[in-house]
Every structure is written in structure tokens, then in C-alpha cells.
Scaffold this motif. Structure first.
Motif, PDB file in Angstrom:
ATOM      1  N   UNK A  61     -10.655  -5.990  14.232  1.00 46.19           N
ATOM      2  CA  UNK A  61     -10.205  -4.691  13.719  1.00 46.19           C
ATOM      3  C   UNK A  61      -9.003  -4.848  12.800  1.00 46.19           C
ATOM      4  N   UNK A  62      -8.089  -5.741  13.138  1.00 49.75           N
ATOM      5  CA  UNK A  62      -6.917  -5.983  12.311  1.00 49.75           C
ATOM      6  C   UNK A  62      -7.326  -6.482  10.925  1.00 49.75           C
ATOM      7  N   UNK A  63      -8.232  -7.459  10.856  1.00 53.72           N
ATOM      8  CA  UNK A  63      -8.678  -7.998   9.572  1.00 53.72           C
ATOM      9  C   UNK A  63      -9.438  -6.938   8.771  1.00 53.72           C
ATOM     10  N   UNK A  64     -10.243  -6.127   9.459  1.00 51.65           N
ATOM     11  CA  UNK A  64     -10.983  -5.061   8.773  1.00 51.65           C
ATOM     12  C   UNK A  64     -10.022  -4.056   8.160  1.00 51.65           C
ATOM     13  N   UNK A  65      -8.991  -3.668   8.908  1.00 54.25           N
ATOM     14  CA  UNK A  65      -8.016  -2.709   8.404  1.00 54.25           C
ATOM     15  C   UNK A  65      -7.169  -3.303   7.277  1.00 54.25           C
ATOM     16  N   UNK A  66      -6.805  -4.580   7.381  1.00 56.01           N
ATOM     17  CA  UNK A  66      -6.059  -5.227   6.303  1.00 56.01           C
ATOM     18  C   UNK A  66      -6.890  -5.268   5.023  1.00 56.01           C
ATOM     19  N   UNK A  67      -8.169  -5.552   5.162  1.00 53.68           N
ATOM     20  CA  UNK A  67      -9.059  -5.560   4.003  1.00 53.68           C
ATOM     21  C   UNK A  67      -9.174  -4.154   3.408  1.00 53.68           C
ATOM     22  N   UNK A  68      -9.284  -3.153   4.258  1.00 59.89           N
ATOM     23  CA  UNK A  68      -9.374  -1.777   3.775  1.00 59.89           C
ATOM     24  C   UNK A  68      -8.100  -1.380   3.032  1.00 59.89           C
ATOM     25  N   UNK A  69      -6.951  -1.773   3.549  1.00 59.42           N
ATOM     26  CA  UNK A  69      -5.679  -1.440   2.893  1.00 59.42           C
ATOM     27  C   UNK A  69      -5.567  -2.160   1.556  1.00 59.42           C
ATOM     28  N   UNK A  82      -7.755   5.704  -6.430  1.00 63.44           N
ATOM     29  CA  UNK A  82      -8.002   5.771  -7.872  1.00 63.44           C
ATOM     30  C   UNK A  82      -9.139   6.739  -8.175  1.00 63.44           C
ATOM     31  N   UNK A  83     -10.185   6.700  -7.360  1.00 65.57           N
ATOM     32  CA  UNK A  83     -11.327   7.603  -7.561  1.00 65.57           C
ATOM     33  C   UNK A  83     -10.896   9.064  -7.412  1.00 65.57           C
ATOM     34  N   UNK A  84     -10.101   9.340  -6.377  1.00 70.00           N
ATOM     35  CA  UNK A  84      -9.661  10.719  -6.149  1.00 70.00           C
ATOM     36  C   UNK A  84      -8.660  11.176  -7.201  1.00 70.00           C
ATOM     37  N   UNK A  85      -7.848  10.254  -7.725  1.00 70.22           N
ATOM     38  CA  UNK A  85      -6.938  10.627  -8.806  1.00 70.22           C
ATOM     39  C   UNK A  85      -7.714  10.993 -10.064  1.00 70.22           C
ATOM     40  N   UNK A 115      -8.122  -3.428  -0.397  1.00 69.12           N
ATOM     41  CA  UNK A 115      -9.195  -3.228  -1.376  1.00 69.12           C
ATOM     42  C   UNK A 115      -9.735  -1.799  -1.375  1.00 69.12           C
ATOM     43  N   UNK A 116     -10.217  -1.351  -0.239  1.00 69.05           N
ATOM     44  CA  UNK A 116     -10.961  -0.094  -0.167  1.00 69.05           C
ATOM     45  C   UNK A 116     -10.085   1.126  -0.460  1.00 69.05           C
ATOM     46  N   UNK A 117      -8.937   1.230   0.173  1.00 66.08           N
ATOM     47  CA  UNK A 117      -8.099   2.418   0.002  1.00 66.08           C
ATOM     48  C   UNK A 117      -7.570   2.572  -1.423  1.00 66.08           C
TER      49      UNK A 117
END
Length: 172
Positions: free
Chosen positions: A45-53, A62-65, A55-57
Motif C-alpha cells: 500500500x505504501x508503494x502504491x500510494x507513493x506511485x500515485x503521489x 493537470x487534467x482538472x486544471x 505520477x497519478x495525482x
């Protein structure tokens, strides 16, 4: 038969050998295994969240802006366009009457279905390009109005209500 009186494997082994510490060791081994699984789950879960922070977020931000900027541009355009008299262009012909424009819009939808086309540009309304599509899933027609952003409105048989639905969607 499994019930509360049934002995666990560790208890049976302890009884067979006559050493109660074997049961304690097996219980500890089970707890260590559970803790290892919890640690692995935590790290995953830690690695998944770090990746999300990382790359994904940022991509979502940017998309929402971009979407916010598009909405702001369309709102600014609509502030002036809503004060102009009614005018809808369908297939190169401009209609000044809401009822007539609504009827032609319904006709364009049924024509598109008869010709088995997927989606077709049919004209403009208040600076927005109109594209008509048909959904087999719910057996409905939709008009998508696009400028910087886009809004989709269901087209029904009542021509005047269609125009009202389009105007309401643009105001929202």
C-alpha cells in the motif's frame, strides 16, 4: 466435528510430546506469519500510494486544471451569448424559432438512426458545435455541445423541451 472442545494441531503435538512449550512456539510462529503478511500488505500500500503521489495525482490535477480553464472560458462566452436572440444552425440552415429548430433537431436524430451513422456534426448553437449520437444501450439520442468543454443532453420527441434542456445544460 469441529467445535470449541476440539484440540488444535499445536495442542495435540504438545500433548503427544509432553512439552507445553511446543504449543507456545507454534502459536508464536502463527503470529509471526500474520505479522509478516501485514507488513507486506503495508509496504504494498505504501508503494502504491507513493506511485500515485508521484505520477497519478499530478496528472489528475493537470487534467482538472485544464477542465476548469475550459469551463471558465465557456462561462465567459455564455455570459454574452445567452443575451443574444435565439438562433440555431442545423445542416447549414439557421433557425430563429425554438419550436422549428427543435423539430429539425429531432428529424436530424431520426435521419441519423435510419442512415446507421455513429455520430454526426449537425450544426452550431450559441457558439457550440453540435454533434448528435445514438445510444443502443438506452435507445436514446444525445446532442453533444462542444466549445472549450463539452456538455451532453438527451434529445427526446418534444421539440420545445429539447431546446429548454439544451439551454438549461449550458446554464449549468
Amino acid at each position: 466435528d469441529v467445535d470449541e472442545a476440539a484440540l488444535s494441531y499445536a495442542e495435540e503435538k504438545a500433548l503427544a510430546t509432553g512439552n507445553p512449550k511446543i504449543k507456545e512456539k507454534m502459536d508464536l510462529d502463527i503470529q509471526v506469519t500474520k505479522l509478516k503478511m501485514l507488513k507486506a500488505n503495508y509496504e504494498s500500500n505504501l508503494f502504491r500510494l507513493q506511485d500515485a503521489i508521484a505520477v497519478e495525482y499530478p496528472q489528475q490535477i493537470a487534467k482538472y486544471e485544464e477542465l476548469t480553464a475550459a469551463y471558465e472560458a465557456d462561462i465567459a462566452h455564455l455570459d454574452t451569448a445567452m443575451n443574444t436572440p435565439f438562433s440555431m444552425e442545423i445542416h447549414g440552415i439557421t433557425y430563429d424559432n425554438e419550436k422549428t429548430a427543435g423539430e429539425i433537431l429531432v428529424q436530424a436524430c431520426t435521419k441519423m438512426k435510419k442512415e446507421h451513422t455513429d455520430a454526426a456534426d449537425i450544426g452550431t448553437f450559441k457558439g457550440f458545435k453540435m454533434k448528435v449520437s445514438y445510444s443502443l444501450f438506452d435507445n436514446s439520442f444525445y446532442v453533444k455541445l462542444t466549445r472549450e468543454s463539452s456538455v451532453t443532453v438527451e434529445v427526446k420527441k418534444d421539440p420545445v423541451r429539447n431546446i429548454e434542456r439544451i439551454l438549461t445544460a449550458l446554464r449549468k
